[in-house]
Design an enzyme around this catalytic site. Sequence first.
Site, PDB file in Angstrom:
ATOM      1  N   LYS A  56       0.848  -1.200   0.000  1.00 29.78           N
ATOM      2  CA  LYS A  56       0.000   0.000   0.000  1.00 29.78           C
ATOM      3  C   LYS A  56       0.883   1.249   0.000  1.00 29.78           C
ATOM      4  O   LYS A  56       0.620   2.205  -0.730  1.00 29.78           O
ATOM      5  CB  LYS A  56      -0.946  -0.021   1.207  1.00 29.78           C
ATOM      6  CG  LYS A  56      -2.060  -1.037   1.040  1.00 29.78           C
ATOM      7  CD  LYS A  56      -2.852  -1.324   2.302  1.00 29.78           C
ATOM      8  CE  LYS A  56      -3.809  -2.499   2.058  1.00 29.78           C
ATOM      9  NZ  LYS A  56      -4.499  -2.975   3.254  1.00 29.78           N
ATOM     10  N   GLN A 100      -5.158  -2.115   9.302  1.00 30.63           N
ATOM     11  CA  GLN A 100      -4.852  -3.404   8.679  1.00 30.63           C
ATOM     12  C   GLN A 100      -5.389  -4.527   9.567  1.00 30.63           C
ATOM     13  O   GLN A 100      -5.059  -4.601  10.751  1.00 30.63           O
ATOM     14  CB  GLN A 100      -3.326  -3.526   8.489  1.00 30.63           C
ATOM     15  CG  GLN A 100      -2.903  -4.743   7.711  1.00 30.63           C
ATOM     16  CD  GLN A 100      -3.428  -4.746   6.272  1.00 30.63           C
ATOM     17  OE1 GLN A 100      -3.360  -3.762   5.563  1.00 30.63           O
ATOM     18  NE2 GLN A 100      -3.962  -5.879   5.843  1.00 30.63           N
ATOM     19  N   ASP A 123     -11.468   1.934   3.318  1.00 33.76           N
ATOM     20  CA  ASP A 123     -11.738   0.502   3.149  1.00 33.76           C
ATOM     21  C   ASP A 123     -13.234   0.251   2.929  1.00 33.76           C
ATOM     22  O   ASP A 123     -13.629  -0.847   2.546  1.00 33.76           O
ATOM     23  CB  ASP A 123     -11.283  -0.276   4.393  1.00 33.76           C
ATOM     24  CG  ASP A 123      -9.926  -0.942   4.188  1.00 33.76           C
ATOM     25  OD1 ASP A 123      -9.523  -1.122   3.023  1.00 33.76           O
ATOM     26  OD2 ASP A 123      -9.283  -1.299   5.202  1.00 33.76           O
TER      27      ASP A 123
END
Length: 307
Positions: A56, A100, A123
């Site tokens: 990322k 995460q 997300d």
Amino acid sequence: MIKIAKLISGSKISAQIKDEVKAQIEQMKKENDTVPGLAVILVGENPASRVYVANKEKGCAQVGINSETVRMEDTVSTDDILAEIDKLNNRDDIHGILVQLPLPQQVDTGRVLMAISPDKDVDGFHPVNMGKLVAQQDCLVPATPSGIIEMLKRENINLKGANATMVGHSEIVGKPCTLLLLNEWATVTVCHIETKDLKMHTKDADIIIVATGVPYLIKEDMVKEGAVIIDVGINRITKDKASPDLLEWRKEDFEKKGATLIGDVDFQRVEPKASHISPVPGGVGPMTIAMLLKNTLKAAKMAVEKK
Ligand code: NAD
């Protein structure tokens, strides 16, 4: 003559998307004096999570997004993470926040995800964004399912009226992907671990999307001639799990590295029947990162518009 399906290259499509995002970020810098910023909270030393976060960071650097990673010990409490999120929610230079997953057992993942401001939820896991997706309102959509739809659209696959079978019903892939397919007017069947006869639901489908984490769950007799197959699964095959049938398609890579990645579709045997198929690796995986970058740009645009 053996028919060969058209490979849907997520690597190629994601490179196009990154170029588009990069160009829009350059324009945003000039016109609005704003550079999108992404913060990633990484807890503990999980090797897979560290690789995902490194990818990322690399993606952000490629397109001109400022990224920062907040590293926390795996002994953290829910409140420690909530305090970090609160700081990031209040920073004007951070437009996207992601945590995460998975988080350590002592942490309440639901509370953590709920704490992220829905406007910065790149997300797309916050119930506000999930609700907007159901209501077909503009929102931040989870990256993997939106990447799947983007792949299908850029390959000119017809979704309207198509019979699509979604195998897997997780919050991060299966459920949002089902909603996106419905929003495109596909007729969708959703299958999961309790589905009694999976083949019955896949064998006549025009499009099959598989996200289960079960290596080679989808076999050739479960697929009709000319179907479009999207394989989301990422299964790391190491020596202890290796068997000749699992490794046929990735044998060379396995021999070179001692481990390899395979999907949820028996690629070697399904591919000759399909019209289009996405490989693992090089299919949905790279699309996920590209769509995350696109979401960060979108969140930055929303912040600019709010000013
Ligand atoms: P999950 O474990 O949350 O959900 C798995 C789903 O598969 C569930 O709905 C379960 O009911 C269903 N399932 C399991 N076994 C089944 C069976 N035998 N028959 C029918 N359904 C079955 O998984 P997830 O987070 O959605 O991830 C699924 C896979 O996709 C994993 O391999 C994961 O690594 C991969 N993944 C890839 C990306 C990417 O960027 N390419 C992103 C997310 C997940």
